[in-house]
Motif scaffolding. Structure first.
Motif, PDB file in Angstrom:
ATOM      1  N   LYS A   1       0.834  -1.207   0.000  1.00 30.43           N
ATOM      2  CA  LYS A   1       0.000   0.000   0.000  1.00 30.43           C
ATOM      3  C   LYS A   1       0.866   1.253   0.000  1.00 30.43           C
ATOM      4  CE  LYS A   1      -3.751   2.226   2.557  1.00 30.43           C
ATOM      5  NZ  LYS A   1      -4.638   2.144   3.749  1.00 30.43           N
ATOM      6  N   ALA A   2       1.939   1.235   0.823  1.00 29.14           N
ATOM      7  CA  ALA A   2       2.828   2.391   0.891  1.00 29.14           C
ATOM      8  C   ALA A   2       3.559   2.605  -0.437  1.00 29.14           C
ATOM      9  CB  ALA A   2       3.834   2.208   2.032  1.00 29.14           C
ATOM     10  N   LYS A   3       3.844   1.549  -1.167  1.00 31.67           N
ATOM     11  CA  LYS A   3       4.577   1.652  -2.435  1.00 31.67           C
ATOM     12  C   LYS A   3       3.661   1.757  -3.649  1.00 31.67           C
ATOM     13  CE  LYS A   3       8.615   1.068  -0.443  1.00 31.67           C
ATOM     14  NZ  LYS A   3       9.681   2.099  -0.438  1.00 31.67           N
ATOM     15  N   GLY A   4       2.356   1.668  -3.418  1.00 31.17           N
ATOM     16  CA  GLY A   4       1.416   1.771  -4.529  1.00 31.17           C
ATOM     17  C   GLY A   4       1.309   0.505  -5.349  1.00 31.17           C
ATOM     18  N   ILE A   5       1.554  -0.634  -4.732  1.00 31.45           N
ATOM     19  CA  ILE A   5       1.449  -1.925  -5.441  1.00 31.45           C
ATOM     20  C   ILE A   5       0.077  -2.523  -5.153  1.00 31.45           C
ATOM     21  CG2 ILE A   5       2.429  -4.242  -5.651  1.00 31.45           C
ATOM     22  CD1 ILE A   5       5.078  -3.058  -4.607  1.00 31.45           C
ATOM     23  N   PRO A   6      -0.715  -2.812  -6.164  1.00 33.60           N
ATOM     24  CA  PRO A   6      -2.058  -3.352  -5.937  1.00 33.60           C
ATOM     25  C   PRO A   6      -2.023  -4.799  -5.445  1.00 33.60           C
ATOM     26  CG  PRO A   6      -1.569  -3.359  -8.268  1.00 33.60           C
ATOM     27  CD  PRO A   6      -0.415  -2.658  -7.598  1.00 33.60           C
ATOM     28  N   GLY A   7      -3.130  -5.215  -4.821  1.00 27.03           N
ATOM     29  CA  GLY A   7      -3.242  -6.592  -4.342  1.00 27.03           C
ATOM     30  C   GLY A   7      -4.100  -6.646  -3.100  1.00 27.03           C
ATOM     31  N   SER A   8      -4.697  -7.818  -2.873  1.00 25.80           N
ATOM     32  CA  SER A   8      -5.573  -7.992  -1.714  1.00 25.80           C
ATOM     33  C   SER A   8      -5.117  -9.190  -0.907  1.00 25.80           C
ATOM     34  CB  SER A   8      -7.020  -8.191  -2.165  1.00 25.80           C
ATOM     35  OG  SER A   8      -7.148  -9.435  -2.870  1.00 25.80           O
ATOM     36  N   TYR A   9      -5.646  -9.280   0.295  1.00 24.40           N
ATOM     37  CA  TYR A   9      -5.323 -10.414   1.164  1.00 24.40           C
ATOM     38  C   TYR A   9      -5.739 -11.707   0.475  1.00 24.40           C
ATOM     39  CZ  TYR A   9      -4.978 -13.220   5.432  1.00 24.40           C
ATOM     40  OH  TYR A   9      -4.624 -14.176   6.359  1.00 24.40           O
ATOM     41  N   GLU A  10      -6.919 -11.718  -0.102  1.00 25.97           N
ATOM     42  CA  GLU A  10      -7.442 -12.937  -0.754  1.00 25.97           C
ATOM     43  C   GLU A  10      -6.571 -13.361  -1.942  1.00 25.97           C
ATOM     44  OE1 GLU A  10      -9.222 -15.375  -3.651  1.00 25.97           O
ATOM     45  OE2 GLU A  10      -8.928 -13.210  -3.985  1.00 25.97           O
ATOM     46  N   GLY A  11      -6.159 -12.383  -2.743  1.00 26.10           N
ATOM     47  CA  GLY A  11      -5.342 -12.713  -3.912  1.00 26.10           C
ATOM     48  C   GLY A  11      -3.990 -13.279  -3.498  1.00 26.10           C
ATOM     49  N   LEU A  12      -3.370 -12.707  -2.474  1.00 23.78           N
ATOM     50  CA  LEU A  12      -2.079 -13.207  -2.004  1.00 23.78           C
ATOM     51  C   LEU A  12      -2.217 -14.601  -1.390  1.00 23.78           C
ATOM     52  CD1 LEU A  12      -0.568  -9.979  -0.337  1.00 23.78           C
ATOM     53  CD2 LEU A  12       0.139 -11.035  -2.508  1.00 23.78           C
ATOM     54  N   HIS A  13      -3.201 -14.744  -0.520  1.00 23.98           N
ATOM     55  CA  HIS A  13      -3.363 -16.020   0.183  1.00 23.98           C
ATOM     56  C   HIS A  13      -3.671 -17.155  -0.799  1.00 23.98           C
ATOM     57  CE1 HIS A  13      -5.376 -19.064   2.722  1.00 23.98           C
ATOM     58  NE2 HIS A  13      -4.522 -18.661   3.647  1.00 23.98           N
TER      59      HIS A  13
ATOM     60  N   ARG B   1       2.959  -7.334 -14.880  1.00 23.44           N
ATOM     61  CA  ARG B   1       2.627  -8.237 -15.979  1.00 23.44           C
ATOM     62  C   ARG B   1       1.133  -8.504 -16.110  1.00 23.44           C
ATOM     63  NH1 ARG B   1       5.605 -14.015 -17.469  1.00 23.44           N
ATOM     64  NH2 ARG B   1       4.423 -14.364 -19.406  1.00 23.44           N
ATOM     65  N   TYR B   2       0.405  -8.566 -14.974  1.00 24.33           N
ATOM     66  CA  TYR B   2      -1.024  -8.928 -15.013  1.00 24.33           C
ATOM     67  C   TYR B   2      -1.950  -7.837 -14.441  1.00 24.33           C
ATOM     68  CZ  TYR B   2       1.158 -13.503 -15.616  1.00 24.33           C
ATOM     69  OH  TYR B   2       1.940 -14.562 -16.062  1.00 24.33           O
ATOM     70  N   GLY B   3      -1.370  -6.801 -13.964  1.00 27.33           N
ATOM     71  CA  GLY B   3      -2.192  -5.717 -13.385  1.00 27.33           C
ATOM     72  C   GLY B   3      -2.330  -5.835 -11.878  1.00 27.33           C
ATOM     73  N   SER B   4      -2.326  -7.081 -11.358  1.00 26.02           N
ATOM     74  CA  SER B   4      -2.433  -7.304  -9.906  1.00 26.02           C
ATOM     75  C   SER B   4      -2.271  -8.786  -9.628  1.00 26.02           C
ATOM     76  CB  SER B   4      -3.791  -6.826  -9.369  1.00 26.02           C
ATOM     77  OG  SER B   4      -3.971  -7.202  -8.019  1.00 26.02           O
ATOM     78  N   ILE B   5      -1.776  -9.088  -8.466  1.00 26.23           N
ATOM     79  CA  ILE B   5      -1.671 -10.484  -8.058  1.00 26.23           C
ATOM     80  C   ILE B   5      -3.040 -11.138  -7.968  1.00 26.23           C
ATOM     81  CG2 ILE B   5      -1.757 -10.027  -5.579  1.00 26.23           C
ATOM     82  CD1 ILE B   5       0.492 -12.622  -7.298  1.00 26.23           C
ATOM     83  N   ASP B   6      -4.047 -10.325  -7.808  1.00 22.90           N
ATOM     84  CA  ASP B   6      -5.416 -10.844  -7.736  1.00 22.90           C
ATOM     85  C   ASP B   6      -5.844 -11.456  -9.062  1.00 22.90           C
ATOM     86  OD1 ASP B   6      -5.441  -9.803  -5.184  1.00 22.90           O
ATOM     87  OD2 ASP B   6      -6.722  -8.079  -5.652  1.00 22.90           O
ATOM     88  N   ASN B   7      -5.209 -11.088 -10.171  1.00 19.33           N
ATOM     89  CA  ASN B   7      -5.578 -11.598 -11.479  1.00 19.33           C
ATOM     90  C   ASN B   7      -4.848 -12.898 -11.840  1.00 19.33           C
ATOM     91  OD1 ASN B   7      -7.179  -9.302 -11.813  1.00 19.33           O
ATOM     92  ND2 ASN B   7      -5.486  -8.136 -12.754  1.00 19.33           N
TER      93      ASN B   7
END
Length: 233
Positions: free
Chosen positions: A143-155, A222-228
């Motif tokens: 969040k501090a670095k402006g990198i997208p992603g959610s808890y669900e996508g990472l987990h 590469r994909y826009g977000s780890i969630d993808n």
């Protein structure tokens, strides 16, 4: 010519002479006192001021209205004098108050201002040393670095790639055959980790926080977000 017999002069004794002198002296003193001291009536008459009838500005005798106006003016003057005395007293009080305030200001100016209390140091946020804590800490850095992603996508991707083991190593895929096996929670190869490493995290491929943030940074590019990501990436 008739024959007159002159009387024999009387013989004055010393006692007679003294008595006569006393009487003469007293008579002279009384005469002088009577002559020098004017009568009470004369004194009063001499010093009594001549009766002056009041007149108006045009020289005519004052009327009843003029006398009434003069009375009002006199009362107004008396009121002004009384008011002047009150104002003087108030001015003195105000002056005293100003001096007191001035001295107070001078004293305040002399006293050195107190240093502002230091703000308490922010208590660093603590994270559990487990998968949940690693994901949450990584999300705050992202969040501090402006990198997208959610808890669900990472987990979700972590569980598919390593089952939550930060030391997991793939030694059978093409990367392993090429000598650069995938490692860590999100199975990242060393060249990818070096290219997308996030500043502020350890520069160690198998460190949980460094591995997650580098993989999320790569996926974002590469994909826009780890969630993808839903499969090998």
């Amino acid at each position: 010519m008739p024959n007159f017999t002159l009387p024999r002069p009387a013989r004055l004794t010393r006692t007679h002479k003294v008595s006569a002198a006393v009487v003469a002296t007293a008579s002279c003193a009384a005469a002088l006192a009577f002559t020098a001291a004017p009568s009470e009536a004369e004194t009063t008459a001499a010093h009594a001021p001549a009766a002056v009838k009041p007149v108006s500005a045009n020289g005519l005798p004052l009327t009843a209205k003029d006398r009434a106006d003069d009375g009002k003016e006199a009362r107004a003057v008396a009121s002004s004098v009384a008011a002047g005395l009150k104002v003087t007293a108030v001015e003195k009080q105000n002056h005293a108050a100003e001096q007191t305030a001035s001295r107070s200001i001078e004293r305040k100016a002399i006293v050195a201002p107190k240093a502002a209390p230091k703000a308490p140091k922010a208590t660093p946020k603590r994270y559990a040393n487990n998968l949940d804590g690693w994901i949450r800490e990584s999300l705050d850095i992202m969040k501090a670095k402006g990198i997208p992603g959610s808890y669900e996508g990472l987990h979700r991707n972590i569980m598919r790639e390593s089952s939550g083991n930060p030391n997991a190593v793939n030694d059978w895929d093409i990367n392993a055959i090429n000598g650069v096996p995938s490692k860590g929670l999100l199975q990242v190869i060393q060249p990818t980790f070096d290219a997308y490493h996030v500043a502020g995290t350890p520069h160690k491929l198998t460190d949980p926080i460094a591995n997650i943030t580098a993989a999320a940074n790569y996926a974002a590019h590469r994909y826009g977000s780890i969630d993808n990501v839903d499969s090998a990436y």
